[in-house]
Motif scaffolding. Sequence first.
Motif, PDB file in Angstrom:
ATOM      1  N   UNK A   1       0.839  -1.214   0.000  1.00  0.00           N
ATOM      2  CA  UNK A   1       0.000   0.000   0.000  1.00  0.00           C
ATOM      3  C   UNK A   1       0.866   1.252   0.000  1.00  0.00           C
ATOM      4  N   UNK A   2       0.409   2.248  -0.739  1.00  0.00           N
ATOM      5  CA  UNK A   2       1.045   3.570  -0.678  1.00  0.00           C
ATOM      6  C   UNK A   2       2.195   3.783  -1.634  1.00  0.00           C
ATOM      7  N   UNK A   3       2.567   2.768  -2.401  1.00  0.00           N
ATOM      8  CA  UNK A   3       3.707   2.952  -3.308  1.00  0.00           C
ATOM      9  C   UNK A   3       3.293   3.515  -4.670  1.00  0.00           C
ATOM     10  N   UNK A   4       1.975   3.659  -4.878  1.00  0.00           N
ATOM     11  CA  UNK A   4       1.512   4.094  -6.209  1.00  0.00           C
ATOM     12  C   UNK A   4       0.885   5.479  -6.190  1.00  0.00           C
ATOM     13  N   UNK A   5       1.241   6.268  -5.195  1.00  0.00           N
ATOM     14  CA  UNK A   5       0.564   7.555  -5.061  1.00  0.00           C
ATOM     15  C   UNK A   5       1.394   8.696  -5.661  1.00  0.00           C
TER      16      UNK A   5
ATOM     17  N   UNK B   1      10.545  -0.006 -23.903  1.00  0.00           N
ATOM     18  CA  UNK B   1       9.391  -0.040 -24.816  1.00  0.00           C
ATOM     19  C   UNK B   1       8.102   0.198 -24.025  1.00  0.00           C
ATOM     20  N   UNK B   2       7.015   0.335 -24.750  1.00  0.00           N
ATOM     21  CA  UNK B   2       5.715   0.556 -24.095  1.00  0.00           C
ATOM     22  C   UNK B   2       5.420  -0.559 -23.080  1.00  0.00           C
ATOM     23  N   UNK B   3       5.621  -1.809 -23.494  1.00  0.00           N
ATOM     24  CA  UNK B   3       5.293  -2.928 -22.607  1.00  0.00           C
ATOM     25  C   UNK B   3       6.124  -2.886 -21.331  1.00  0.00           C
ATOM     26  N   UNK B   4       7.421  -2.583 -21.500  1.00  0.00           N
ATOM     27  CA  UNK B   4       8.302  -2.555 -20.325  1.00  0.00           C
ATOM     28  C   UNK B   4       7.972  -1.368 -19.427  1.00  0.00           C
ATOM     29  N   UNK B   5       7.567  -0.257 -20.025  1.00  0.00           N
ATOM     30  CA  UNK B   5       7.179   0.898 -19.201  1.00  0.00           C
ATOM     31  C   UNK B   5       5.860   0.627 -18.477  1.00  0.00           C
ATOM     32  N   UNK B   6       5.021  -0.222 -19.044  1.00  0.00           N
ATOM     33  CA  UNK B   6       3.769  -0.584 -18.364  1.00  0.00           C
ATOM     34  C   UNK B   6       4.028  -1.441 -17.128  1.00  0.00           C
ATOM     35  N   UNK B   7       5.118  -2.174 -17.112  1.00  0.00           N
ATOM     36  CA  UNK B   7       5.476  -3.034 -15.972  1.00  0.00           C
ATOM     37  C   UNK B   7       6.525  -2.391 -15.073  1.00  0.00           C
ATOM     38  N   UNK B   8       7.535  -1.790 -15.695  1.00  0.00           N
ATOM     39  CA  UNK B   8       8.693  -1.270 -14.951  1.00  0.00           C
ATOM     40  C   UNK B   8       8.309  -0.072 -14.103  1.00  0.00           C
ATOM     41  N   UNK B   9       8.890   0.008 -12.920  1.00  0.00           N
ATOM     42  CA  UNK B   9       8.527   1.070 -11.974  1.00  0.00           C
ATOM     43  C   UNK B   9       9.650   2.098 -11.844  1.00  0.00           C
ATOM     44  N   UNK B  10       9.282   3.212 -11.223  1.00  0.00           N
ATOM     45  CA  UNK B  10      10.263   4.267 -10.979  1.00  0.00           C
ATOM     46  C   UNK B  10      11.333   3.769  -9.998  1.00  0.00           C
ATOM     47  N   UNK B  11      10.907   3.095  -8.925  1.00  0.00           N
ATOM     48  CA  UNK B  11      11.873   2.578  -7.931  1.00  0.00           C
ATOM     49  C   UNK B  11      12.817   1.569  -8.550  1.00  0.00           C
ATOM     50  N   UNK B  12      12.266   0.676  -9.371  1.00  0.00           N
ATOM     51  CA  UNK B  12      13.105  -0.327 -10.037  1.00  0.00           C
ATOM     52  C   UNK B  12      14.091   0.328 -10.986  1.00  0.00           C
TER      53      UNK B  12
ATOM     54  N   UNK C   1       2.246  19.202  -3.949  1.00  0.00           N
ATOM     55  CA  UNK C   1       2.089  20.279  -2.956  1.00  0.00           C
ATOM     56  C   UNK C   1       3.409  20.440  -2.228  1.00  0.00           C
ATOM     57  N   UNK C   2       3.995  21.643  -2.311  1.00  0.00           N
ATOM     58  CA  UNK C   2       5.324  21.830  -1.734  1.00  0.00           C
ATOM     59  C   UNK C   2       6.343  20.949  -2.438  1.00  0.00           C
ATOM     60  N   UNK C   3       6.206  20.837  -3.757  1.00  0.00           N
ATOM     61  CA  UNK C   3       7.028  19.901  -4.530  1.00  0.00           C
ATOM     62  C   UNK C   3       6.157  18.738  -4.972  1.00  0.00           C
ATOM     63  N   UNK C   4       6.796  17.681  -5.407  1.00  0.00           N
ATOM     64  CA  UNK C   4       6.038  16.535  -5.916  1.00  0.00           C
ATOM     65  C   UNK C   4       6.601  15.260  -5.293  1.00  0.00           C
ATOM     66  N   UNK C   5       5.724  14.397  -4.788  1.00  0.00           N
ATOM     67  CA  UNK C   5       6.162  13.114  -4.243  1.00  0.00           C
ATOM     68  C   UNK C   5       5.573  12.006  -5.098  1.00  0.00           C
ATOM     69  N   UNK C   6       6.465  11.174  -5.636  1.00  0.00           N
ATOM     70  CA  UNK C   6       6.041  10.066  -6.502  1.00  0.00           C
ATOM     71  C   UNK C   6       6.315   8.752  -5.792  1.00  0.00           C
ATOM     72  N   UNK C   7       5.298   7.897  -5.694  1.00  0.00           N
ATOM     73  CA  UNK C   7       5.507   6.573  -5.114  1.00  0.00           C
ATOM     74  C   UNK C   7       6.456   5.766  -5.984  1.00  0.00           C
ATOM     75  N   UNK C   8       7.347   4.998  -5.327  1.00  0.00           N
ATOM     76  CA  UNK C   8       8.353   4.241  -6.095  1.00  0.00           C
ATOM     77  C   UNK C   8       7.716   3.131  -6.915  1.00  0.00           C
ATOM     78  N   UNK C   9       6.479   2.744  -6.558  1.00  0.00           N
ATOM     79  CA  UNK C   9       5.813   1.663  -7.277  1.00  0.00           C
ATOM     80  C   UNK C   9       5.035   2.131  -8.493  1.00  0.00           C
ATOM     81  N   UNK C  10       5.035   3.431  -8.750  1.00  0.00           N
ATOM     82  CA  UNK C  10       4.373   3.916  -9.978  1.00  0.00           C
ATOM     83  C   UNK C  10       5.081   3.331 -11.179  1.00  0.00           C
TER      84      UNK C  10
END
Length: 346
Positions: free
Chosen positions: A59-63, A103-114, A67-76
């Motif tokens: 939970x919480x990794x996809x948010x 590629x598109x497929x890999x970006x659909x699976x691959x995450x920012x944290x990874x 506000x006061x900058x930007x926070x990206x969940x590592x699981x996005x």
Amino acid sequence: MMRLPWFRYRAPRTAAEAAQILAGEGPSAMAIAGGTDLLPNMKRRQQVPETLVSLRHVAGLNTIANGGGLTLGAGLTLTEVVAAPVVGENYRALWQAAAQVATVHLRNMGTLGGNLCLDTRCNYYNQNYEWRKAIDFCLKKDGEVCWVATASKRCVAVSSTDCAPALIALGASVKLVSAAGEREVSAADLYHNDGIDYLTRRPDEILTEVRLPPAPGWKSSYWKLRRRGSFDFPVLGVAVAVRAAPDGTVEDARIVLGAVASRPLATRAGDALIGKRLTDDAIAEAAAKAASRAKPLDNADLDIYWRKSVVGEFIGHALKEIRGDDVTAARVRYARHALEIPIYPV
Ligand SMILES: Cc1cc2nc3c(=O)[nH]c(=O)nc-3n(C[C@H](O)[C@H](O)[C@H](O)COP(=O)(O)OP(=O)(O)OC[C@H]3O[C@@H](n4cnc5c(N)ncnc54)[C@H](O)[C@@H]3O)c2cc1C
Ligand code: SF4
């Protein structure tokens, strides 16, 4: 066909639970997010964790919090990062970097944290088990010698993440969570210049979020060199961020290079722009300074001398894009030119 080795699979629901599992299992366990880097590595027996701790249902990794900058969940996923309007509008270098990963497929699976924790790469390492066995392996895994620099005691495999240089240029930091607590480190300090021990993140730490500072006045750009414009890892990445006053005078500037060392290379060359406008001369001076730091090695695609020779040009184009020039023709030219360069010097 390459098969995965056997492994245990854990699917925690919270970051705290995932951290407890990693702490309990020790270094034989690894986190897995999209699996687009780790699973191929396991098939090639480059990484052989006994336990995989999936972050997919944590939970919480996809948010995304704005506000006061930007926070990206590592699981996005990278697709989700690219689809977020605030990224495209305020953090252009990250948008351009994420949009050009694989590629598109890999970006659909691959995450920012990874992507930030991506293994380093090398022509002698990113091969199947039999290939590596035939050369008696190498220092990074199962062997004694580095085939790129035979006298070296250090692996010089290449940092090949697209998003890290962009995030460093944008002044981002990351949050790391373990059973012992949490800490925040700058994206620049997440890396060692060592092809084996390339992360300062401990194996028991989970990267949970990426924090970007507010971006008023900043403009940024990411340029990537690769053989195939729709697919490949970077053999050069250039991330540039500039903050300018309303009259165009540069107040702050950062130039970060990817794929020229075992870590993203943050240069001080942006300082040469401070107090000046982005004139052709100022751009050429800063680009030459930053390019002198790039020392690509012969362990990635395309001829190293050519790769080295285009670093300054890439930085120049990135800065000109920030200045507002139309750089479409240059982007297209490099994409096509890369296809015409031989893999090895002839
Ligand atoms: C054909 C191909 C082309 C590719 N091209 C590119 C490219 O051009 N540019 C590029 O940057 N990448 C590229 N990649 C690599 C990869 O697809 C991306 O980097 C992707 O973003 C990795 O994310 P992931 O979630 O799949 O990582 P995973 O494979 O799940 O994990 C990668 C590593 O990160 C660790 N990890 C993952 N998430 C976390 C976390 N939250 N906390 C701690 N550790 C974590 C894992 O333990 C593992 O060591 C390519 C891959 C393939 C197969
Ligand atoms: S740089 Fe050397 S040790 Fe590292 S992966 Fe390549 S050959 Fe192996």
